[in-house]
Design an enzyme around this catalytic site. Structure first.
Site, short mmCIF file in Angstrom:
data_model
loop_
_atom_site.label_atom_id
_atom_site.label_comp_id
_atom_site.label_asym_id
_atom_site.label_seq_id
_atom_site.Cartn_x
_atom_site.Cartn_y
_atom_site.Cartn_z
CG ASN A 37 -0.30 0.07 2.52
OD1 ASN A 37 0.91 0.25 2.62
ND2 ASN A 37 -1.08 -0.06 3.59
CB SER A 129 10.45 -9.53 15.07
OG SER A 129 11.33 -8.75 15.86
CE1 TYR A 153 6.65 -4.85 14.21
CE2 TYR A 153 8.34 -5.30 15.86
CZ TYR A 153 7.87 -5.41 14.57
OH TYR A 153 8.60 -6.10 13.64
CE LYS A 157 6.33 -8.31 12.79
NZ LYS A 157 5.89 -8.41 11.40
P1 NAD Z 1 9.18 -1.59 5.71
O1 NAD Z 1 8.25 -0.64 6.38
O2 NAD Z 1 10.32 -1.06 4.93
O3 NAD Z 1 8.34 -2.59 4.76
C1 NAD Z 1 7.00 -2.94 5.03
C2 NAD Z 1 6.23 -2.70 3.75
O4 NAD Z 1 4.85 -3.08 3.97
C3 NAD Z 1 6.19 -1.22 3.34
O5 NAD Z 1 6.54 -1.14 1.96
C4 NAD Z 1 4.75 -0.78 3.59
O6 NAD Z 1 4.34 0.19 2.65
C5 NAD Z 1 4.00 -2.10 3.44
N1 NAD Z 1 2.75 -2.21 4.21
C6 NAD Z 1 2.55 -1.93 5.53
N2 NAD Z 1 1.28 -2.21 5.86
C7 NAD Z 1 0.66 -2.68 4.74
C8 NAD Z 1 -0.67 -3.12 4.44
N3 NAD Z 1 -1.61 -3.12 5.37
N4 NAD Z 1 -0.95 -3.53 3.18
C9 NAD Z 1 0.02 -3.50 2.21
N5 NAD Z 1 1.27 -3.07 2.44
C10 NAD Z 1 1.59 -2.67 3.68
O7 NAD Z 1 9.71 -2.59 6.84
P2 NAD Z 1 10.84 -3.70 6.78
O8 NAD Z 1 11.93 -3.26 7.67
O9 NAD Z 1 11.12 -4.05 5.38
O10 NAD Z 1 10.08 -4.88 7.51
C11 NAD Z 1 9.37 -5.88 6.79
C12 NAD Z 1 8.72 -6.83 7.78
O11 NAD Z 1 9.74 -7.39 8.61
C13 NAD Z 1 7.73 -6.18 8.74
O12 NAD Z 1 6.66 -7.08 8.95
C14 NAD Z 1 8.52 -5.98 10.01
O13 NAD Z 1 7.70 -5.99 11.15
C15 NAD Z 1 9.42 -7.20 9.98
N6 NAD Z 1 10.66 -7.03 10.75
C16 NAD Z 1 11.47 -5.97 10.50
C17 NAD Z 1 12.64 -5.79 11.24
C18 NAD Z 1 13.53 -4.60 11.04
O14 NAD Z 1 14.32 -4.28 11.93
N7 NAD Z 1 13.47 -3.91 9.89
C19 NAD Z 1 12.99 -6.74 12.22
C20 NAD Z 1 12.15 -7.83 12.43
C21 NAD Z 1 10.98 -7.96 11.68
C1 WQD Z 2 20.12 -1.56 18.65
C2 WQD Z 2 21.03 -1.16 19.81
C3 WQD Z 2 19.96 0.32 21.40
C4 WQD Z 2 19.45 3.62 18.54
C5 WQD Z 2 14.44 -2.95 17.17
C6 WQD Z 2 13.06 -3.43 17.52
C7 WQD Z 2 12.91 -4.88 17.17
C8 WQD Z 2 13.30 -5.15 15.70
C9 WQD Z 2 14.60 -4.52 15.33
C10 WQD Z 2 11.37 -5.25 14.32
C11 WQD Z 2 20.33 -1.15 21.18
C12 WQD Z 2 21.08 1.02 20.68
C13 WQD Z 2 19.75 2.42 19.15
C14 WQD Z 2 20.19 4.79 18.92
C15 WQD Z 2 21.46 3.44 20.47
N1 WQD Z 2 12.34 -4.60 14.80
N2 WQD Z 2 20.74 2.33 20.09
N3 WQD Z 2 21.17 4.64 19.87
O1 WQD Z 2 16.07 -2.16 19.71
O2 WQD Z 2 17.52 -4.15 19.08
O3 WQD Z 2 15.41 -3.73 17.88
O4 WQD Z 2 14.64 -3.16 15.76
O5 WQD Z 2 10.97 -6.33 14.61
O6 WQD Z 2 11.58 -5.22 17.43
O7 WQD Z 2 12.85 -3.26 18.92
O8 WQD Z 2 17.30 -2.23 17.48
O9 WQD Z 2 18.61 -0.61 16.18
O10 WQD Z 2 16.85 0.26 17.78
O11 WQD Z 2 18.93 -0.77 18.68
O12 WQD Z 2 22.35 3.37 21.31
O13 WQD Z 2 19.93 5.87 18.41
O14 WQD Z 2 21.45 0.19 19.61
O15 WQD Z 2 19.90 0.68 22.74
O16 WQD Z 2 21.27 -1.56 22.13
P1 WQD Z 2 16.58 -3.05 18.69
P2 WQD Z 2 17.90 -0.75 17.46
#
Ligand code: NAD
Ligand code: WQD
Length: 342
Positions: A37, A129, A153, A157
């Site tokens: 989207n 995650s 969040y 998951k």
């Molecule tokens: P992102 O926001 O770059 O990508 C998510 C994409 O989904 C976006 O392009 C957004 O436009 C689209 N989207 C969101 N809601 C939608 C909906 N209802 N319908 C259609 N499209 C939708 O995020 P990302 O970092 O690429 O993460 C991808 C997935 O991985 C997510 O589910 C996120 O929770 C999970 N994840 C990310 C991380 C991280 O640190 N980046 C870590 C663990 C898990």
């Molecule tokens: C990494 C380390 C901070 C920012 C998050 C989400 C998790 C997953 C991945 C989706 C930590 C430190 C951070 C800054 C800092 N996302 N930090 N200064 O918190 O491990 O995970 O992203 O699923 O759900 O919680 O990642 O990159 O935010 O932090 O010192 O400006 O860096 O304290 O130790 P995190 P992060």
């Protein structure tokens, strides 16, 4: 047929991890249609994917919760399996707007699953995650550790994993992989796609790259009094291209497995905040001013995986080290200082 070259639906395929995965899926011979989207991504990503991979994936702009649209997409493209990235992912925002997160992530996924079931599509790889491990009791984290969450969040998951696992019990035709990502960073080595947060980044690596490019002053290091070797938080950073390849491996692995399966995707190596900053500085020869500030509420001291299960079942192992992650993150940010808005 599952396991062969397939037609795949990739939800959220225009996003950070999705776009890198689409490139690897195309490279492995799969046909991809993206449903996104664009709430957190840009159409120019599709141009870049096609430039890198030589193939232009179809983009359908719309929401996973729009049953009518998803029905017509499934009828038109008849995908055999789904890689489901679409979701909102900002922890702080989820605390402020929980209903939006439950609606988008949980209700959106339920609606998607209903449409898939109606079209007899029952193979799905889900973006889970390491956040589902809450505050881990022991390290390294294995897949049998308790699953619980410390914020809305994370709870989305956990709930989606439970929904998938219940569905798999109800009907053994379902095949699910929940990939529990540790800390995805880095960018495609071409420097053409990468992470592009809409505002001031919440995560460490994009914060560092924005300091490096001069958009932000200095990195705030959230606490140096943790029980870790240098007192700063330790995480398992994983290169986004390795992560993307993990999805290709998971799709293959579901070819001969039904039921619900969880796999941790990380390197198994813990890196502290100061180590990441110092590696970034030295491989890129750029200064990163930083300041120690108080801990960020909700952060755990250390998190890293035992990658053995993924290696054993998926035949997958991360290849890139933290130096590559820093190099490629900087290549993307320095060549695209304002991300896709440039
Ligand atoms: P992102 O926001 O770059 O990508 C998510 C994409 O989904 C976006 O392009 C957004 O436009 C689209 N989207 C969101 N809601 C939608 C909906 N209802 N319908 C259609 N499209 C939708 O995020 P990302 O970092 O690429 O993460 C991808 C997935 O991985 C997510 O589910 C996120 O929770 C999970 N994840 C990310 C991380 C991280 O640190 N980046 C870590 C663990 C898990
Ligand atoms: C990494 C380390 C901070 C920012 C998050 C989400 C998790 C997953 C991945 C989706 C930590 C430190 C951070 C800054 C800092 N996302 N930090 N200064 O918190 O491990 O995970 O992203 O699923 O759900 O919680 O990642 O990159 O935010 O932090 O010192 O400006 O860096 O304290 O130790 P995190 P992060």
């Amino acid at each position: 047929m599952v396991g062969d070259h397939m037609r795949l639906l990739v939800t959220g395929g225009a996003g950070y991890i999705g776009s890198h995965t689409v490139i690897e899926l195309i490279g492995a011979g799969h046909d991809v249609v993206i449903l996104d989207n664009l709430s957190n991504s840009h159409t120019v990503v599709i141009d870049r994917i096609s430039e890198i991979s030589g193939t232009r994936p179809t983009l359908v702009v719309g929401d996973i919760g729009d049953a009518e649209l998803v029905d017509s997409l499934l009828s038109e493209h008849s995908p055999e399996a789904v890689v489901h990235f679409a979701g909102l992912k900002a922890v702080g925002e989820s605390v402020a707007q929980p209903l939006r997160y439950y609606r988008n992530n949980v209700a959106g996924t339920i609606s998607l699953l209903e449409r898939l079931d109606a079209h007899d599509i029952r193979t799905l790889v889900f973006s889970s995650s390491a956040t589902v491990y809450g505050e881990p009791e022991s390290l390294p984290i294995t897949e049998d550790a308790p699953v619980w969450s410390v914020n809305p969040y994370g709870e989305t998951k956990v709930q989606i994993e439970h929904i998938l696992s219940d569905l798999a019990v109800s009907d053994d035709r379902w095949r699910f992989a929940a990939l529990r990502y540790f800390n995805p960073v880095g960018a495609h080595p071409s420097g053409r796609i990468g992470e592009d947060p809409p505002d001031i980044p919440n995560n460490l690596m994009p914060y560092i790259t924005q300091v490096a490019v001069g958009a932000l002053d200095r990195v705030m290091v959230f606490g140096d009094d943790y029980d870790t070797p240098d007192g700063t938080g330790v995480r398992d950073y994983i290169h986004v291209v390795d992560l993307a390849r993990g999805h290709v491996a998971a799709i293959d692995a579901l070819g001969d497995r039904s039921g619900f399966h969880a796999w941790n995707l990380g390197t198994g190596v813990g890196t502290s905040v100061l180590e990441l900053i110092n590696t970034f500085r030295s491989v890129n020869e750029v200064d990163i001013p930083y300041e120690i500030t108080p801990r960020r509420p909700g952060d755990t001291a250390a998190s890293y995986t035992d990658p053995a299960k993924a290696e054993r079942d998926l035949g997958w192992k991360a290849q890139h080290d933290v130096a590559d992650m820093c190099r490629h993150s900087w290549r993307w940010q320095s060549r695209n200082p304002t991300g896709y808005r440039g």
